[in-house]
Design an enzyme around this catalytic site. Structure first.
Site, PDB file in Angstrom:
ATOM      1  N   LYS A 205       0.820  -1.224   0.000  1.00 40.99           N
ATOM      2  CA  LYS A 205       0.000   0.000   0.000  1.00 40.99           C
ATOM      3  C   LYS A 205       0.848   1.267   0.000  1.00 40.99           C
ATOM      4  CE  LYS A 205      -4.409  -1.767   1.463  1.00 40.99           C
ATOM      5  NZ  LYS A 205      -5.448  -1.867   2.475  1.00 40.99           N
ATOM      6  N   ARG A 239      -3.834  -9.810   5.077  1.00 38.58           N
ATOM      7  CA  ARG A 239      -4.207  -9.870   3.658  1.00 38.58           C
ATOM      8  C   ARG A 239      -3.004  -9.398   2.853  1.00 38.58           C
ATOM      9  NH1 ARG A 239      -6.334  -6.640  -0.251  1.00 38.58           N
ATOM     10  NH2 ARG A 239      -7.870  -7.619  -1.632  1.00 38.58           N
TER      11      ARG A 239
HETATM   12  C1  9MG Z   1     -10.218  -5.480  -0.604  1.00 37.19           C
HETATM   13  N1  9MG Z   1      -9.238  -4.880   0.284  1.00 37.19           N
HETATM   14  C2  9MG Z   1      -8.230  -4.038  -0.084  1.00 37.19           C
HETATM   15  N2  9MG Z   1      -7.539  -3.670   1.006  1.00 37.19           N
HETATM   16  C3  9MG Z   1      -8.118  -4.288   2.064  1.00 37.19           C
HETATM   17  C4  9MG Z   1      -7.869  -4.305   3.437  1.00 37.19           C
HETATM   18  O1  9MG Z   1      -6.897  -3.572   3.982  1.00 37.19           O
HETATM   19  N3  9MG Z   1      -8.655  -5.050   4.222  1.00 37.19           N
HETATM   20  C5  9MG Z   1      -9.683  -5.780   3.698  1.00 37.19           C
HETATM   21  N4  9MG Z   1     -10.435  -6.504   4.549  1.00 37.19           N
HETATM   22  N5  9MG Z   1      -9.960  -5.798   2.398  1.00 37.19           N
HETATM   23  C6  9MG Z   1      -9.190  -5.069   1.598  1.00 37.19           C
END
Ligand code: 9MG
Length: 263
Positions: A205, A239
């Site tokens: 990110k 994730r």
């Molecule tokens: C779909 N998506 C993109 N970034 C995310 C994040 O930080 N958390 C979750 N739950 N979904 C995400």
């Protein structure tokens, strides 16, 4: 949780079948590297992203979910806010719903409740299209996130979605400045007071890009540092794009926290 984006630009442009095969191979590799969950998403939630219709989303996601469940016996999470998509992927055997809008779309609470699936509720202010336009909070970010998630839990319980089915996510990068993200991660343990499992997504990110001044393809080391910190502050699902290195980072962090080799 390995990320499997099935947006048109994610995989081979050699036609739909090739793209689905590519997605499956990618998921297979993430599972081999230690992913426990595959998170399939058909709609981009990046800052500035434009929404697509539920039917377009289903056309992208459904064939992949179906094959992941049937051929790889994978635990499949679907990143969606659309009730139509929730209903259909539950029918196809998905094992979890991941909604960045925390079931706030009309009909989503009911669809998620009826699915019987676990649901990840994420904090986001605004919509992906406008969320990064001067994000501002009147209280400390961790208080804002705590209050929001507490209210969403209450809404779920009122709709009959049992608390034990919920997973919480502070929503790094969703309607937050880099300073908000750094403070939120540092104080993420506050969210443990809600007594539910925590999920964190920071892989590749822009918070990493901004701190380290790295383009997206050079953010792995920064992401691993954030993953370790998130685990130390209570995250139990991460994730991520780079599953193998993330599993190592988490296992190493965990060994320190446990002061031993037991899982
Ligand atoms: C779909 N998506 C993109 N970034 C995310 C994040 O930080 N958390 C979750 N739950 N979904 C995400």
């Amino acid at each position: 949780m390995g990320i499997l984006n099935v947006t048109p630009d994610s995989f081979s442009d050699g036609g739909q079948h090739t793209a689905i095969d590519d997605a499956l191979h990618h998921a297979e590799r993430m599972l081999a590297e230690g992913a426990a969950i595959i998170d399939v998403g058909g709609e981009s939630t990046r800052p500035g992203a434009t929404p697509i219709s539920p039917q377009q989303e289903l056309d992208r996601v459904a064939p992949v979910v179906e094959r992941l469940v049937r051929e790889l016996d994978a635990l499949v999470s679907v990143d969606t806010s659309a009730p139509e998509v929730m209903r259909e992927v539950a029918r196809l055997g998905a094992g979890m719903l991941n909604d960045v809008r925390s079931l706030r779309r009309e009909g989503a609470l009911q669809a998620a409740t009826c699915s019987g699936l676990p649901v990840c509720l994420m904090h986001m202010v605004g919509e992906p299209g406008d969320m990064q336009y001067a994000p501002h909070y009147d209280v400390d970010i961790e208080e804002a996130v705590l209050t929001f998630l507490d209210e969403r839990i209450a809404a779920c319980e009122a709709a009959g979605l049992r608390r034990s089915r919920l997973i919480l996510d502070p929503g790094f990068g969703f309607g937050k400045t880099v300073e908000h993200n750094l403070r939120l991660l540092n104080r993420m343990d506050r969210l443990q007071t809600l007594g539910l499992p925590l999920l964190a997504g920071m892989s590749r990110k822009s918070m990493i890009g901004k701190v380290l001044e790295r383009p997206v393809e050079e953010r792995l080391a920064g992401g691993l540092a954030l993953a370790a910190l998130a685990v130390e502050r209570g995250a139990r699902i991460l994730r991520v794009h780079d599953v193998g290195p993330s599993v190592d980072a988490v296992n190493m962090t965990w060994a320190v926290l446990q002061e031993g080799l037991e899982p």
